[in-house]
Design a protein around this motif. Structure first.
Motif, PDB file in Angstrom:
ATOM      1  N   THR A   8      48.320  30.631  50.873  1.00  0.00           N
ATOM      2  CA  THR A   8      47.006  30.501  50.223  1.00  0.00           C
ATOM      3  C   THR A   8      46.086  29.462  50.856  1.00  0.00           C
ATOM      4  N   MET A   9      46.486  28.819  51.940  1.00  0.00           N
ATOM      5  CA  MET A   9      45.670  27.734  52.507  1.00  0.00           C
ATOM      6  C   MET A   9      44.253  28.170  52.860  1.00  0.00           C
ATOM      7  N   LEU A  10      44.065  29.419  53.256  1.00  0.00           N
ATOM      8  CA  LEU A  10      42.756  29.888  53.689  1.00  0.00           C
ATOM      9  C   LEU A  10      42.176  30.951  52.759  1.00  0.00           C
ATOM     10  N   ASN A  11      42.750  31.113  51.578  1.00  0.00           N
ATOM     11  CA  ASN A  11      42.285  32.166  50.681  1.00  0.00           C
ATOM     12  C   ASN A  11      41.057  31.690  49.905  1.00  0.00           C
ATOM     13  N   PRO A  12      39.880  32.243  50.178  1.00  0.00           N
ATOM     14  CA  PRO A  12      38.673  31.762  49.495  1.00  0.00           C
ATOM     15  C   PRO A  12      38.645  32.092  48.011  1.00  0.00           C
ATOM     16  N   ASP A  13      39.503  33.016  47.564  1.00  0.00           N
ATOM     17  CA  ASP A  13      39.551  33.367  46.151  1.00  0.00           C
ATOM     18  C   ASP A  13      40.420  32.420  45.336  1.00  0.00           C
ATOM     19  N   VAL A  14      41.092  31.485  46.021  1.00  0.00           N
ATOM     20  CA  VAL A  14      41.880  30.450  45.351  1.00  0.00           C
ATOM     21  C   VAL A  14      41.088  29.149  45.416  1.00  0.00           C
ATOM     22  N   PRO A  15      40.911  28.442  44.304  1.00  0.00           N
ATOM     23  CA  PRO A  15      40.162  27.181  44.343  1.00  0.00           C
ATOM     24  C   PRO A  15      40.721  26.225  45.393  1.00  0.00           C
ATOM     25  N   GLN A  16      39.834  25.486  46.038  1.00  0.00           N
ATOM     26  CA  GLN A  16      40.211  24.609  47.143  1.00  0.00           C
ATOM     27  C   GLN A  16      41.378  23.707  46.791  1.00  0.00           C
ATOM     28  N   GLU A  17      41.334  23.117  45.593  1.00  0.00           N
ATOM     29  CA  GLU A  17      42.362  22.141  45.222  1.00  0.00           C
ATOM     30  C   GLU A  17      43.724  22.773  44.975  1.00  0.00           C
ATOM     31  N   LEU A  18      43.772  24.099  44.838  1.00  0.00           N
ATOM     32  CA  LEU A  18      45.042  24.785  44.573  1.00  0.00           C
ATOM     33  C   LEU A  18      45.621  25.443  45.823  1.00  0.00           C
ATOM     34  N   ARG A  19      44.869  25.478  46.900  1.00  0.00           N
ATOM     35  CA  ARG A  19      45.346  26.179  48.092  1.00  0.00           C
ATOM     36  C   ARG A  19      46.537  25.455  48.703  1.00  0.00           C
ATOM     37  N   GLY A  20      47.527  26.231  49.121  1.00  0.00           N
ATOM     38  CA  GLY A  20      48.721  25.665  49.746  1.00  0.00           C
ATOM     39  C   GLY A  20      49.693  25.041  48.777  1.00  0.00           C
ATOM     40  N   THR A  21      49.621  25.417  47.497  1.00  0.00           N
ATOM     41  CA  THR A  21      50.450  24.777  46.475  1.00  0.00           C
ATOM     42  C   THR A  21      51.193  25.819  45.633  1.00  0.00           C
ATOM     43  N   TYR A  22      52.124  25.299  44.801  1.00  0.00           N
ATOM     44  CA  TYR A  22      52.798  26.169  43.838  1.00  0.00           C
ATOM     45  C   TYR A  22      51.763  26.840  42.931  1.00  0.00           C
ATOM     46  N   ALA A  23      50.762  26.075  42.500  1.00  0.00           N
ATOM     47  CA  ALA A  23      49.728  26.639  41.634  1.00  0.00           C
ATOM     48  C   ALA A  23      48.939  27.722  42.366  1.00  0.00           C
TER      49      ALA A  23
END
Length: 713
Positions: free
Chosen positions: A178-193
Motif C-alpha cells: 500500500t505504500m503508493l496506493n493513492p486510495d489509502v490515506p497517506q498516514e496508513l500506507r505501508g502499515t497493518y492498517a
C-alpha cells in the motif's frame, strides 16, 4: 547499577513460571531460560532510560524467575546473563550484553550497527572477533522489550477455516502493498492498517482471494552489511523476536497500539472473508554466525541449546544466514510451538508458511525426518493441527530438497509446478521459436492434474501451486528478462538465482520492446495465470502479478524498500484488463468444483469421481508416443464433472509460436462446447459467444490457452 529487590516468589522451585512475562495483581512475573548461566538479571528501564537490575532466582530446568511489584504494561525491560565463556563448548555468557526476551511480545527501538566501529562484518561492540569476550556495554545500541496488555475487543472474531479446496492465496508484503496506493490515506500506507483499509480489501475481494500470506511480520532487523550499504532487509527474514509484530509496519507509534493495530487488521480481513497466513522464520535468528555475528538474545542466554553447533562450538548453518535453530532441543522447540500458538490464540491468524522448513525437521544427525518431534507436535496439537500449515520444503543443507515429503496436514510449496509452467510457456516456447524441440507436455499435465507423482500419498490439496513468489522474477519480468539485473543490491549482480526459466522474447527489458512483443508477453502472462488458477491443487498468486508488476529485472529484491518493490497503483488500460482476467479466472475456479478436487482424478471411468482425460491437437486420446515427444506443443485436458453435477470443462494449451486449428474432443454428455475464455483476448468481457461442436476445429493463436464448457448429462 541500582538494584531493585525481588518480591517473594510464592511458587516451588520445581514449578517455574511460563517463559515470558505474566501480569499479576500487583505487578508482573518474569521468566527466562538460561540453563548454563550462573546468574541472570532482569533489567528495567525508566522513562529516562536509566537501568536498574533485579537478580532472578534459578528454578528447575534452568528457568530464571522473579516477581516485581509496581510494573505493568508499558514497562521497558531486557536481561543480562552471567556464566562461563567457553566458545568451543558453545557457551558465550557475557553480562555486558543486553539481551532481548525470547518471549517478548513487543520490541521497541532498533539494533544500531555503528558504522565507525565495525570489527568484521558487524559492530565490534557486539561480537569482537568471536573468540575473545568483548566487555563493552551493548545497551546504548540495543532495543528493549515492552510489557503489553493482551486485552482487545475481538467482537466475536475467530479463525475462518476456509476449506483448502476453496482457498486462493495472495502473497504480499505489508509495506509494499500500500505504500503508493493513492486510495489509502497517506498516514496508513505501508502499515497493518493500510492492509485492512477498504481500498485494499476491495481489491483482494475483487480478485477472489480467500487468504493473504504476509511476508514476515515478526520483529526483525537488518544485517550489518546492508546497513553499511545504506540498504535494509525489506523482506524481514532476519528475526529479532518470535512473539512481537514488527513495529515498523504500524502507523501507531507505541508498542501497545502496534499490537492492537495488527489485531484490528486481522479482524477486518476476517470480516471480509479473508484469512491471514504468516510467513514465519523459525529456522534462524538475526544473530548470524557466532564468529561474525551479534549477541542480541538467544546466544547470550543459551547458545548451546538454541543453535545447532558442531563439536568445536561452531554454527551448523543449513539456512545460509549464519546459524540454525536446534529444533531437537526442548528449549527452542517449546519456544517455537508457544510462538505459533500465541499467534493463533491471541492474534487470531489462520495459518503459517514455514521458511526453509526442512531445517525445522532435521534430527540430531542433521537428517530430515517427517516424524521429527516438531512436525509431530504440530500434527497432534489441538490448536495448530487445525490451521493452515505450509512448508517451504527445502533448505541449503545436505539433501535439503524435500518437496512432497512433509506430513499431513501440511501442504508444500510445489516448485515442480513452478518449473513445469515456466518451462512450457517460456523456455520451450523459446526453443520452438528457434526450431528446436522442448520438453513436451507430460510434466505440465502431471502438474495440472495435482502432481500425483509427488503428493500421491496425500492429496492434490497438499500442493500449493505457484509460478512466482517474492523470491525471483514476478510474472511480467519472467517474460521480459533472460538475465537478472540486481546491481541495486550492492553485490555486483552476484546475488539471486541463475535458474529463472525466463524468456525475454528477443528483447531484454521493456524499453526497447515494440507493441507486438509486449502483446505476446502479456498473452503468455495470462497463460501462466490461467494454468495456475485452473489446475488441481491450491493456487498462490504473487501480489502484483494480477496487474503485471515488474521489478526492472531484479530477482532478489530483499533489500529494496523502494519503488522496485512497492506496488504502483497507477494502472494502464492493459493492467486493468489483466486484473479483470485474474478475477474472471478465480471466479471460474470457484464456480467449478471439478477444478478443485480433494482427491486425485482417476484416468479412466471408475467409481463416482470425475475423470481427467487428455487429448492431442487432433482431438484424439494422447498416446505414449505423443507424451514422450519433446516437440508436442499442444495438449487438451478434459475435466469430466458428470458424476458431481458439474459441467465438463476443457482446457486447451497451445504452446507453439504458430497459430493452429485444434479439433476439440467429444464431451461425455454429447453437448457442444461453449467458449469461456481465450488468453488471446485481452479482457474476458470481450470473449465472443462461441459454440464449437465436438470434433470441430477452434483457431488457437500462437502461445495461447482457452477453456470451454459443456453441460453435464
Amino acid at each position: 547499577m541500582p538494584t531493585r529487590p525481588v518480591a517473594s516468589v510464592p511458587r516451588s522451585l520445581d514449578a517455574p513460571a511460563a517463559p515470558g512475562v505474566t501480569l499479576t495483581a500487583d505487578g508482573a512475573e518474569f521468566a527466562v531460560v538460561a540453563e548454563c548461566a550462573r546468574q541472570v538479571d532482569l533489567c528495567l528501564f525508566d522513562e529516562s532510560g536509566t537501568e536498574s537490575r533485579v537478580p532472578l532466582t534459578r528454578h528447575r530446568g534452568g528457568v530464571w524467575c522473579g516477581a516485581v511489584a509496581g510494573v505493568g504494561p508499558g514497562t521497558r525491560y531486557a536481561y543480562r546473563a552471567e556464566g562461563p565463556w567457553r566458545p568451543e563448548e558453545g557457551l558465550r555468557y557475557n553480562p555486558s550484553k543486553l539481551l532481548l526476551d525470547p518471549y517478548g511480545r513487543a520490541v521497541e527501538g532498533e539494533v544500531r550497527w555503528n558504522p565507525t566501529v565495525f570489527g568484521h562484518e558487524v559492530d565490534a561492540a557486539f561480537s569482537g572477533d568471536g573468540s575473545v569476550r568483548d566487555d563493552r556495554d551493548s545497551a546504548p545500541d540495543m532495543p528493549r522489550n515492552v510489557i503489553v496488555d493482551d486485552h482487545f475487543d475481538w467482537d466475536g472474531d475467530s479463525q475462518l477455516f476456509t476449506p483448502w479446496d476453496r482457498t486462493v492465496i495472495y502473497e504480499a508484503h505489508v509495506r509494499g502493498l500500500t505504500m503508493l496506493n493513492p486510495d489509502v490515506p497517506q498516514e496508513l500506507r505501508g502499515t497493518y492498517a493500510g492492509v485492512a483499509h477498504p481500498a485494499t480489501i476491495n481489491h483482494l475481494q475483487r480478485l477472489g482471494v480467500t487468504a493473504i500470506e504476509l511476508l514476515p511480520i515478526h520483529a526483525s532487523t537488518s544485517e550489518p552489511h546492508l546497513v553499511k550499504l545504506g540498504l535494509s532487509n525489506y523482506w524481514g527474514y532476519n528475526t529479532l523476536g518470535f512473539f512481537a509484530p514488527h513495529a515498523g509496519y504500524a502507523c501507531a507509534s507505541d508498542p501497545q497500539s502496534a499490537i492492537d493495530e495488527f489485531k484490528g487488521m486481522v479482524k477486518l480481513l476476517h470480516r471480509a472473508g479473508i484469512e491471514v497466513i504468516l510467513d514465519v522464520v523459525y529456522n534462524h535468528t538475526a544473530e548470524q554466525g557466532a564468529s561474525t555475528g551479534a549477541t542480541l538474545s538467544w546466544r547470550g542466554l543459551d547458545q548451546s541449546n538454541y543453535y545447532r553447533l558442531d563439536s568445536r562450538g561452531h554454527d551448523v548453518d543449513v539456512t545460509g544466514c549464519g546459524n540454525t535453530i536446534d529444533m531437537t532441543h526442548e528449549t527452542p522447540l517449546r519456544m517455537v510451538l508457544d510462538s505459533l500458538r500465541y499467534w493463533v490464540t491471541e492474534m487470531h491468524v489462520d495459518g503459517f508458511r514455514f521458511d526453509l522448513a526442512v531445517a525445522l525437521g532435521r534430527e540430531r544427525d542433521d537428517s530430515f525426518h517427517p516424524d521429527h518431534p516438531f512436525l509431530m507436535a504440530m500434527r497432534t496439537d489441538p490448536v495448530l493441527s487445525r490451521v493452515k500449515l505450509i512448508a517451504e520444503p527445502w533448505d541449503i543443507g545436505s539433501h535439503g530438497w524435500r518437496t512432497g515429503q512433509f506430513p499431513h496436514p501440511m501442504a508444500d510449496w510445489n516448485d515442480k509446478f513452478r518449473d513445469a509452467v515456466r518451462t512450457f510457456w517460456l523456455r520451450d516456447l523459446a526453443a520452438d521459436a528457434a526450431g528446436h524441440p522442448g520438453h513436451g507436455v507430460a510434466d505440465l499435465a502431471m502438474r495440472i492434474g495435482g502432481s500425483q507423482d509427488t503428493f500421491g500419498s496425500r492429496s492434490p490439496l497438499a500442493s500449493v501451486n505457484y509460478v512466482t513468489a517474492h523470491d525471483g522474477f514476478p510474472l511480467a519480468d519472467l517474460t521480459a528478462y533472460n538475465s537478472k539485473h540486481n546491481g541495486a543490491n550492492g553485490e555486483g549482480n552476484r546475488d539471486g538465482s541463475e535458474h529463472n526459466l525466463s524468456w525475454n522474447f528477443g528483447v531484454e527489458g521493456h524499453a526497447a520492446a515494440n507493441e507486438e512483443t509486449e502483446t505476446l508477453r502479456r498473452r503468455v502472462v495470462r497463460n501462466m495465470l490461467g494454468t495456475l488458477l485452473l489446475s488441481a491443487g491450491v493456487p498462490m498468486l504473487l501480489g502484483g502479478d494480477e496487474f503485471g508488476r515488474g521489478q526492472g529485472g531484479n530477482n532478489n529484491a530483499y533489500c529494496q524498500d523502494n519503488e522496485i518493490s512497492w506496488f504502483d497503483w497507477g494502472f494502464e488500460p492493459w493492467q486493468r484488463d489483466l486484473i479483470d482476467t485474474t478475477a474472471y479466472l478465480t471466479s471460474l475456479r470457484a464456480a467449478h468444483p471439478v477444478l478443485r478436487q480433494r482427491e486425485f482424478l482417476p484416468d479412466h471411468d471408475t467409481g463416482s469421481s470425475p475423470v481427467l482425460r487428455w487429448f492431442d491437437q487432433d482431438g484424439a486420446a494422447m498416446t505414449s508416443d505423443a507424451w514422450a515427444d519433446g516437440s508436442t506443443r499442444t495438449v487438451q485436458a478434459l475435466f469430466d464433472g458428470d458424476n458431481i453435477g458439474d459441467d465438463n470443462l476443457l482446457l486447451v494449451l497451445h504452446g507453439s509460436c504458430d497459430h493452429a486449428i485444434v479439433s476439440l474432443p467429444s464431451s461425455s454428455s454429447g453437448h457442444a462446447w461453449e467458449l469461456l475464455w481465450d488468453s488471446a483476448i485481452d479482457n474476458p468481457a470481450d470473449i465472443p459467444s462461441t459454440t464449437i461442436e465436438h470434433s470441430a476445429g477452434y483457431p488457437m493463436r500462437a502461445a495461447s490457452l482457452a477453456i470451454f464448457k459443456a453441460p453435464s448429462r
